[in-house]
Design an enzyme around this catalytic site. Structure first.
Site, PDB file in Angstrom:
ATOM      1  N   GLY A 164      -2.456   5.544  -0.981  1.00 40.06           N
ATOM      2  CA  GLY A 164      -3.845   6.021  -1.786  1.00 40.06           C
ATOM      3  C   GLY A 164      -3.859   4.525  -3.097  1.00 40.06           C
ATOM      4  N   LYS A 190      -8.620   5.965  12.059  1.00 38.13           N
ATOM      5  CA  LYS A 190      -9.911   6.120  12.264  1.00 38.13           C
ATOM      6  C   LYS A 190     -10.560   5.581  10.855  1.00 38.13           C
ATOM      7  CE  LYS A 190     -11.257  11.304  11.542  1.00 38.13           C
ATOM      8  NZ  LYS A 190     -11.829  12.435  10.986  1.00 38.13           N
ATOM      9  N   ARG A 202      11.806   6.327  -4.164  1.00 35.59           N
ATOM     10  CA  ARG A 202      10.968   5.787  -4.990  1.00 35.59           C
ATOM     11  C   ARG A 202      12.424   6.125  -6.736  1.00 35.59           C
ATOM     12  NH1 ARG A 202       5.635   9.723  -3.589  1.00 35.59           N
ATOM     13  NH2 ARG A 202       4.869   7.425  -2.311  1.00 35.59           N
ATOM     14  N   GLY A 258       0.085   3.889   3.251  1.00 34.70           N
ATOM     15  CA  GLY A 258       1.695   5.804   3.360  1.00 34.70           C
ATOM     16  C   GLY A 258       2.482   4.961   4.472  1.00 34.70           C
TER      17      GLY A 258
END
Ligand code: ADP
Ligand code: MG
Length: 433
Positions: free
Chosen positions: A413, A244, A79, A390
Site C-alpha cells: 500500500g 480492478k 521482513r 504486494g
C-alpha cells in the site's frame, strides 16, 4: 433502431478496429521510441539513523514484522531478515534497542492469542544468533522496568502494537496519549517500517511527534529507489495489471503525467477494452470505471497500450484469441502471445520500468504465462526496474526473478500511495536534515 444509434454503433466498431490495427502496426513496425536522456535524482533530505549519536541511547525502532504465520509457523521471514542491517548498526553503535511492530489485525481477545510477536522474537534471536528480550505487553511496569535495565547493545521486542487497538483503536487511530507514552520510553525514534508509512499510527507518527526521529536503512532504500520514478531516465514504461481499475484510479491519473508508456494487462485491461466497445464476455468488468477508462484512453491515445489478444477460459477449456474475438461466455484471464510480444517491444526500448499488478490471474498456473514472460523480458533488459505492490512483489519473487530487479518494494500500500504522488505521513513527520 434509430439511425443515430446505428451510426454510433459503427463508429464505435471503427474506433476499436483502428485501435487494434494500430497495435498490430506497432507490433510489426517497431515504432521509433524517443531517445533516452538522463536526469539527476534528488537527494533524500530526511534524517537517517546515521545522523544520530546512538551511544547508550534508548532507540525505538519501528520495524515491519507483520509476517505471514500459519499454525504457529512463520511462512516467510524476509521482513525480519530485511530489518537486520538497521538492527546491527544500532547494536554496533551501542544503542539500547527497543523494537516495535504490528502483526495482523486485532479486534478480539482471540486475535491477540493468534498474533503475538513472541514467535518473531525467537526467529529474530536465531537470525542474529544472540538474545532478544521479549516483553509480552504494550505498556506498564514490566515493559518500563525491562527497558530501564537494558544495557547498550541489548535488543528488546515489545508485544504487537495493535494489542492497543482493542482499547478504542488507540494504535491505528494514532491516539495522542499512546504516542506520547511510547515516545517516553525512548530517546530517539527510527522508522524502518516502510509498509505502514502511508498510515498515521501511534507507533510511527505518534512517537515521531514527540521525540527526535529519523529513518532506518530499509526506508532510506525504499525512498531512494522509488524517487527514481520522480525523475525517470526515459523512456519510462509502466506495466499495470491487477484485478480492478477502481483500486488504481489515482495511480493511473498520476502515471499518465509521468510515464511515456502504460502497458495495461490483468483484469483491469478488460474494463478498458469494454470501454472502447469490445465484447469481453464474462471477464472481470469494473462497470463504475468505464467512463474513467474512456476518458483516460481518449486523453492518452499513444501512451496507453492495451492487450491485443487474451487467454480465455470457457467451460474449462482454455483458448487464446484476439481481443476482437472474445465470446459471450469467455473469461479473460491472461494476456496472449501477441500482447507479450508487443509489450516486450516497449520494454526493450525503455530505460526505466515500473511494474504494478500481475498481468494474469496468477493464482492459477495456467494463467501465469504472461506475468512470467514479462519477468523473463525484464531479466534481459538493462534498465532501472522497480516492482511495487504486494501481489506483484510476491509473484516476481516466487517465480525466481528477484535478483534481476533493481528494487522490489517491501510496502504494498505504501509504495502504491507513493506512486500515486501522495505524501506518506510516516515519512513526512520525520525530521529533515
Ligand atoms: P498488487 O497487490 O501488486 O497491487 P493487485 O492486488 O492489484 O496487485 O492485483 C493482483 C490480483 O489481480 C491477483 O489476485 C490476480 O489474480 C488479479 N488478476 C490479474 N489478472 C486478472 C484477470 N484477468 N482476472 C481476474 N483477476 C486478475
Ligand atoms: Mg494486492
Amino acid at each position: 433502431m434509430n439511425i443515430l444509434v446505428i451510426i454510433n454503433h459503427y463508429v464505435q466498431i471503427l474506433i476499436v478496429k483502428n485501435r487494434i490495427a494500430y497495435s498490430f502496426y506497432l507490433l510489426i513496425s517497431l515504432k521509433k521510441m524517443p531517445k533516452s536522456y538522463k536526469i539527476d535524482i534528488g537527494e533524500n533530505m530526511k534524517k537517517t539513523i546515521r545522523d544520530f549519536d546512538l551511544n547508550n541511547k534508548k532507540v525505538i525502532i519501528r520495524v515491519d514484522y507483520n509476517v505471514p504465520i500459519k499454525d504457529g509457523i512463520i511462512l516467510d521471514d524476509s521482513r525480519i531478515v530485511k530489518s537486520l542491517d538497521t538492527l546491527k548498526y544500532a547494536v554496533d553503535n551501542n544503542a539500547k534497542v527497543i523494537l516495535m511492530s504490528h502483526l495482523g489485525r486485532i479486534k478480539t481477545e482471540e486475535d491477540k492469542k493468534n498474533n503475538s510477536l513472541q514467535i518473531v522474537a525467537s526467529r529474530l534471536s536465531k537470525l542474529l544468533n544472540r538474545d532478544v528480550i521479549f516483553v509480552p505487553s504494550t505498556r506498564g511496569d514490566e515493559l518500563e522496568c525491562t527497558i530501564n535495565n537494558l544495557n547498550p547493545g541489548d535488543i528488546l521486542l515489545m508485544e504487537n502494537t495493535r494489542y492497543e487497538d482493542l482499547d478504542g483503536k488507540k494504535e491505528s487511530s494514532n491516539d495522542e496519549e499512546l504516542g506520547k507514552y511510547w515516545a517516553s520510553l525512548g530517546d530517539i525514534f527510527i522508522n524502518d517500517a516502510f509498509g505502514t508509512c502511508h498510515r498515521a499510527h501511534a507507533s510511527n507518527v505518534g512517537i515521531a511527534s514527540n521525540i527526535e526521529s529519523g529513518i532506518g536503512f530499509l526506508v532510506e532504500k525504499e525512498l531512494k529507489e522509488l524517487s527514481i520514478l520522480d525523475n525517470p531516465v526515459r523512456p519510462f514504461a509502466v506495466i499495470l495489471g491487477g484485478a480492478k481499475v477502481h483500486d488504481k484510479i489515482n495511480l493511473i491519473e498520476n502515471l499518465v503525467n509521468i510515464a511515456d508508456y502504460i502497458l495495461i494487462g490483468g483484469g483491469m485491461a478488460y474494463t478498458f477494452l469494454a470501454s472502447s466497445g469490445l465484447n469481453i464476455g464474462k471477464s472481470i468488468l469494473d462497470e463504475e470505471s468505464i467512463d474513467f477508462c474512456k476518458r483516460i484512453l481518449e486523453e492518452n491515445k499513444d501512451k496507453i497500450i492495451l492487450p491485443i489478444d487474451s487467454v480465455n477460459e470457457n467451460n474449462g477449456n482454455i483458448k487464446e484469441v484476439f481481443v476482437s474475438d472474445i465470446n459471450e461466455n469467455d473469461v479473460g484471464l491472461d494476456i496472449g502471445h501477441s500482447t507479450i510480444k508487443l509489450f516486450k517491444q516497449y520494454l526493450n526500448e525503455s530505460k526505466t520500468i515500473m511494474w504494478n499488478g500481475p498481468v494474469g490471474y496468477t493464482e492459477r498456473e495456467e494463467f501465469t504465462n504472461g506475468t512470467k514472460e514479462l519477468c523473463e523480458a525484464l531479466k534481459n533488459i538493462e534498465a532501472t526496474k522497480i516492482i511495487g505492490g504486494g501481489d506483484t512483489a510476491s509473484i516476481v519473487i516466487n517465480l525466481g526473478y528477484e535478483k534481476y530487479m533493481t528494487h522490489i518494494s517491501t510496502g504494498g500500500g505504501a509504495s502504491l500511495e507513493y506512486l500515486e504522488g501522495k505524501t506518506l505521513p510516516g515519512i513526512d513527520i520525520i525530521g529533515d536534515k
